[in-house]
Design an enzyme around this catalytic site. Structure first.
Site, PDB file in Angstrom:
ATOM      1  N   GLY A  72       0.817  -1.215   0.036  1.00  0.00           N
ATOM      2  CA  GLY A  72       0.073   0.134  -0.092  1.00  0.00           C
ATOM      3  C   GLY A  72       0.984   1.261  -0.068  1.00  0.00           C
ATOM      4  CG  ASN A 152      -5.471   3.962   8.722  1.00  0.00           C
ATOM      5  OD1 ASN A 152      -5.620   5.025   7.868  1.00  0.00           O
ATOM      6  ND2 ASN A 152      -4.500   4.058   9.570  1.00  0.00           N
ATOM      7  CD  GLN A 180      -7.614  -0.174   6.991  1.00  0.00           C
ATOM      8  OE1 GLN A 180      -8.300  -1.325   7.264  1.00  0.00           O
ATOM      9  NE2 GLN A 180      -6.370  -0.285   7.439  1.00  0.00           N
ATOM     10  CB  SER A 200      -2.072  -2.996   0.997  1.00  0.00           C
ATOM     11  OG  SER A 200      -1.167  -3.798   1.772  1.00  0.00           O
ATOM     12  N   GLY A 201      -2.104  -6.316   0.013  1.00  0.00           N
ATOM     13  CA  GLY A 201      -2.576  -7.709   0.138  1.00  0.00           C
ATOM     14  C   GLY A 201      -2.599  -8.164   1.831  1.00  0.00           C
ATOM     15  CG  HIS A 202      -0.123  -6.232   4.969  1.00  0.00           C
ATOM     16  ND1 HIS A 202      -0.169  -6.015   6.494  1.00  0.00           N
ATOM     17  CD2 HIS A 202       0.197  -5.177   4.481  1.00  0.00           C
ATOM     18  CE1 HIS A 202      -0.108  -4.704   6.595  1.00  0.00           C
ATOM     19  NE2 HIS A 202       0.246  -4.185   5.348  1.00  0.00           N
ATOM     20  CB  THR A 238      12.332 -10.524 -10.890  1.00  0.00           C
ATOM     21  OG1 THR A 238      13.493 -10.066 -11.498  1.00  0.00           O
ATOM     22  CG2 THR A 238      11.783 -11.780 -11.188  1.00  0.00           C
ATOM     23  CB  CYS A 326       2.443   4.084  11.723  1.00  0.00           C
ATOM     24  SG  CYS A 326       1.259   3.065  10.660  1.00  0.00           S
TER      25      CYS A 326
HETATM   26  C1  PLP Z   1      -1.808  -0.156   6.017  1.00  0.00           C
HETATM   27  C2  PLP Z   1      -2.233   0.826   5.131  1.00  0.00           C
HETATM   28  C3  PLP Z   1      -1.413   1.591   4.147  1.00  0.00           C
HETATM   29  C4  PLP Z   1       0.056   0.747   3.992  1.00  0.00           C
HETATM   30  O1  PLP Z   1       0.134  -0.281   3.475  1.00  0.00           O
HETATM   31  P1  PLP Z   1       1.309  -1.377   3.334  1.00  0.00           P
HETATM   32  O2  PLP Z   1       1.118  -2.597   2.467  1.00  0.00           O
HETATM   33  O3  PLP Z   1       1.426  -1.702   4.897  1.00  0.00           O
HETATM   34  O4  PLP Z   1       2.366  -0.454   3.011  1.00  0.00           O
HETATM   35  C5  PLP Z   1      -1.698   2.528   3.328  1.00  0.00           C
HETATM   36  N1  PLP Z   1      -2.744   3.155   3.625  1.00  0.00           N
HETATM   37  C6  PLP Z   1      -3.789   2.553   4.673  1.00  0.00           C
HETATM   38  C7  PLP Z   1      -5.157   3.254   4.779  1.00  0.00           C
HETATM   39  C8  PLP Z   1      -3.504   1.507   5.298  1.00  0.00           C
HETATM   40  O5  PLP Z   1      -4.249   1.070   6.195  1.00  0.00           O
END
Ligand code: PLP
Length: 390
Positions: A72, A152, A180, A200-202, A238, A326
């Site tokens: 993200g 978030n 989110q 973002s994946g996680h 890659t 953070c």
């Molecule tokens: C977690 C988050 C990000 C950052 O994503 P990462 O994959 O951890 O770098 C950016 N924006 C929002 C709103 C998020 O919750």
């Protein structure tokens, strides 16, 4: 403590078993470089293109409009810096909000040092950005509006379609940080008029370190990372095939199960919110009551420190967050809660519980049973609380 209750899905999620299963063969069996010509490389390439289509389908985009990134933060950086650099001859003004993730805010601060001007719009007390404020902030040389889809920390969902319409009316590009929101809220980039979207994946059951930026066809953008010709010359390096395969599967799973999971999450969330507000005096919900992510509960408790609450919850095996992951470790209150206009003592005493597919009703019962005692215990140590109680 043996109880393991995870209420911090906005910080990160576990990788879903179905996702990990799909990824595993791409570490050891189909490990080819997608740019090569032989059999296992073709296998990698095909898997990547399947994942690209899964991500595109989930947000109403075309596969060629999806650019894979390392998460993200990279997607946000690429959207802002890439567009700013591509359009700097046309203009040097960007509009965003005060409650964005640091991946957007700190990138904006960097761009300010490079000579761009940035307007950080305030929000109302629920964390909503007003489309009328966006329109008033537009200047002759505004090149980009970037407003997050859903916050978030407080879970507030922004009026994205209306804000995008304002931007487009003035011929300005619109980016949204939807990290989110993807997989939790229906998204259609065509219908909503989104030009760039970060995911973002996680945050949705895929691993950390993989993400994507949706770039509407024809959008002017410079790369962030130079090197090989991967991702149509937009992002060198890659490709992370296992991560990409995982992202595709996770996005597909989340979007396909949204209709079934959302009502359950909303019901658990509301039981949590109502239960806490009812049981604990001097508590206040942060964020919009209904235009809110289905799994987000964020409550401020006056007269206590969020951090001490987290320690006592951790001792019970409950993972939660105060402010954003953070900012914890620093003593500054969350910039989001401050932007809502919360007084310091409320901004400091906030607790964020974020739920997802793997949470249960029993876990809600457990925290509703334990939290009032924790808050009371901490308040007993607060001179401020003593003074209020008289
Ligand atoms: C977690 C988050 C990000 C950052 O994503 P990462 O994959 O951890 O770098 C950016 N924006 C929002 C709103 C998020 O919750």
């Amino acid at each position: 403590m043996q109880t393991k209750i995870y209420f911090d899905h906005a910080a990160t999620t576990p990788v879903r078993k179905e996702v990990l299963e799909k990824m595993l063969p791409y570490f050891t069996e189909y490990y080819g470089n997608a740019s090569s010509v032989y059999g296992i490389a073709k296998e990698s390439k095909q898997a990547m293109e399947r994942a690209r289509k899964q991500v595109a389908d989930a947000i109403g985009a075309k596969p060629e409009e999806i650019c894979f990134t390392a998460g993200g933060s990279e997607s946000d950086n690429m959207a802002l810096r890439g567009v700013a650099e591509a359009l700097e001859k046309r203009g040097k003004h960007i509009i965003t909000s005060a409650i964005e993730h640091h991946a957007v805010l700190h990138t904006c601060e960097y761009l300010e040092k490079k000579g761009f001007r940035v307007t950080y719009l305030p929000t109302d007390a629920d964390g909503k950005v007003s489309p009328a404020d966006v329109e008033r902030a537009i200047e002759a040389d505004t090149i980009l509006v970037s407003i997050m889809f859903a916050n978030n920390e407080i879970g507030t969902i922004e009026p994205i379609e209306e804000i995008a319409a304002v931007a487009h009316k003035h011929g300005i590009l619109f980016h949204t940080d939807a990290v989110q929101a993807v997989g939790h809220v229906p998204i259609d980039v065509e219908k909503m008029g989104i030009d760039l979207l970060s995911l973002s994946g996680h945050k949705l059951g895929a691993p950390k370190g993989i993400g994507a930026l949706y770039i509407r066809k024809g959008t002017p953008i410079k790369p962030l990372i130079y090197g090989g010709a991967q991702e149509r010359n937009r992002r060198a390096g890659t490709e992370n095939i296992p991560g990409i395969v995982g992202l595709g599967k996770a996005v597909e799973l989340a979007v396909n199960s949204m209709e079934e999971i959302t009502p359950r999450l909303q019901q658990m969330r509301d039981r949590l919110i109502d239960g806490i507000l009812e049981k604990i005096p001097y508590s206040k919900l942060n964020g919009h009551r209904t235009d809110r992510l289905p799994g987000n509960c964020n409550i401020s408790f006056s007269y206590i420190e969020g951090e001490s609450m987290l320690l006592l919850l951790d001792a019970l095996g409950i993972a939660a967050s105060s402010g954003s992951a953070c900012t914890s470790g620093s003593l500054d209150p969350s910039h989001v809660l401050m932007a809502l206009g919360l007084p310091h003592e409320q901004a400091h005493g906030s607790l964020r519980l974020t739920l997802d597919w793997d949470n249960t009703e029993e876990e809600i019962d457990f925290i509703l049973e334990k939290l009032p005692g924790i808050v009371e215990r901490l308040r007993q140590m607060s001179p401020l609380y003593e003074a209020v109680k008289g």
